[in-house]
Structure formats: C-alpha cells, structure tokens
Design a protein around this motif. Structure first.
Motif, mmCIF file in Angstrom:
data_model
loop_
_atom_site.group_PDB
_atom_site.id
_atom_site.type_symbol
_atom_site.label_atom_id
_atom_site.label_comp_id
_atom_site.label_asym_id
_atom_site.label_seq_id
_atom_site.Cartn_x
_atom_site.Cartn_y
_atom_site.Cartn_z
ATOM 1 N N ILE A 90 0.849 -1.629 -0.029
ATOM 2 C CA ILE A 90 0.249 0.026 -0.219
ATOM 3 C C ILE A 90 1.014 1.484 -0.545
ATOM 4 N N ASN A 91 2.711 1.096 -0.739
ATOM 5 C CA ASN A 91 3.237 2.117 -0.619
ATOM 6 C C ASN A 91 2.740 3.342 0.749
ATOM 7 N N VAL A 92 3.242 2.543 1.819
ATOM 8 C CA VAL A 92 3.538 3.426 3.363
ATOM 9 C C VAL A 92 5.072 2.629 4.501
ATOM 10 N N ASN A 93 5.211 3.452 5.959
ATOM 11 C CA ASN A 93 5.973 2.828 5.925
ATOM 12 C C ASN A 93 5.498 1.922 6.730
ATOM 13 N N GLN A 94 6.471 0.596 7.613
ATOM 14 C CA GLN A 94 6.147 0.019 8.398
ATOM 15 C C GLN A 94 5.377 1.146 9.574
ATOM 16 N N ALA A 95 6.029 1.700 9.814
ATOM 17 C CA ALA A 95 5.947 2.907 11.575
ATOM 18 C C ALA A 95 4.743 3.082 11.370
ATOM 19 N N ASN A 96 4.196 3.595 9.784
ATOM 20 C CA ASN A 96 3.000 4.545 10.092
ATOM 21 C C ASN A 96 1.537 2.904 9.635
ATOM 22 N N LEU A 97 2.369 1.452 9.330
ATOM 23 C CA LEU A 97 1.036 1.013 9.118
ATOM 24 C C LEU A 97 0.807 0.393 10.486
ATOM 25 N N SER A 98 1.574 0.362 11.185
ATOM 26 C CA SER A 98 1.374 -0.053 12.716
ATOM 27 C C SER A 98 0.667 1.217 13.533
ATOM 28 N N SER A 99 1.052 2.207 13.409
ATOM 29 C CA SER A 99 0.371 3.794 13.904
ATOM 30 C C SER A 99 -1.037 3.302 13.989
ATOM 31 N N MET A 100 -1.419 3.254 12.303
ATOM 32 C CA MET A 100 -3.034 2.630 11.896
ATOM 33 C C MET A 100 -3.422 1.811 12.490
ATOM 34 N N GLU A 101 -3.237 0.523 12.548
ATOM 35 C CA GLU A 101 -3.753 -0.290 13.259
ATOM 36 C C GLU A 101 -4.197 0.144 14.415
ATOM 37 N N ASN A 102 -2.881 0.708 15.371
ATOM 38 C CA ASN A 102 -3.654 0.992 16.626
ATOM 39 C C ASN A 102 -4.207 2.207 16.824
#
Length: 127
Positions: A90-102
């Motif tokens: 989805i073309n985002v970094n892993q840290a941003n994905l983690s922040s979105m999931e949480n």
C-alpha cells in the motif's frame, strides 16, 4: 420459561488454536490463549458467582484499537501478510502502518482508496 432451559445467545466452537464464538449473528475468532484468561467454569472448580459479559471481555480491545485500525489489521492477517509486506503493497512505511492499526494515526482517504484498489474492499470501511 425456566432459567435453566433458556438458550444462551453465545455459542462457541474450537478450531485449532482459535475459538470461534457466535454472538448475535456475528462470528469472532479469538486465540485460545486469550479466552483461557476468562474461563468462568471449570469442571474441577466451582464456577464464580458472577459471569463476565462480552462487553467486558472485549473492553481492552475496544480501548486499544479503532474500528478502522482493527479492520486494517484483520485485512492484513486475512491476506497472510506481515506489516512490512502489507506496507510495501500500500506504499506506506511499516511504522505508519503500525500506527494506523493501533489507532494512533488515521488511515485517510488516499491510503483507503489504495487499499480498495489493491484488495478490492470498500475504502469507506477504513475512514
């Protein structure tokens, strides 16, 4: 109707390491290790005087995750992808994905539409 003949609105079925719980026409897959913390009846022990409600059972999860974040994580797990793999798709970094999931960062319309395009889900679920 006598209390002992009423059917309880929750039914459970074990499959592997998860327990599938049906409650009000929704099915929840919960890891057995999580459910074991909330056992209210053990054949070897006396059951407690009070029981736990489903609201209380999921209280910590409701506070930890937003609905959109839980759906995002559920989609990622359904696809069998790690956060790194999913974030690349989805073309985002892993840290941003983690922040979105949480639930610490909103997903946003642009990323939600990317998810729709790649995985065929309705982007509005993630807003």
């Amino acid at each position: 109707m006598p209390e002992h003949t009423k059917k309880h609105p929750i039914s459970a079925h074990a499959h592997g390491s998860t327990l599938h719980i049906t409650h009000h026409n929704k099915i929840y897959a919960i890891p057995k290790k999580v459910v074991e913390q909330y056992i209210i009846e053990d054949k070897k022990k006396k059951p407690p005087k009070s029981s736990i409600s489903i609201k209380k059972l999921f209280e910590k999860l409701d506070k930890k995750f937003t609905k959109a974040g839980a759906l995002l994580k559920g989609l990622r797990l359904r696809e069998g992808l790690s956060q790194v793999q999913f974030s690349k798709k989805i073309n985002v970094n892993q840290a941003n994905l983690s922040s979105m999931e949480n639930g610490h960062r909103p997903i946003g319309k642009v990323i939600a539409k990317r998810i729709q395009k790649i995985f065929g889900t309705d982007y509005r679920y993630f807003l």
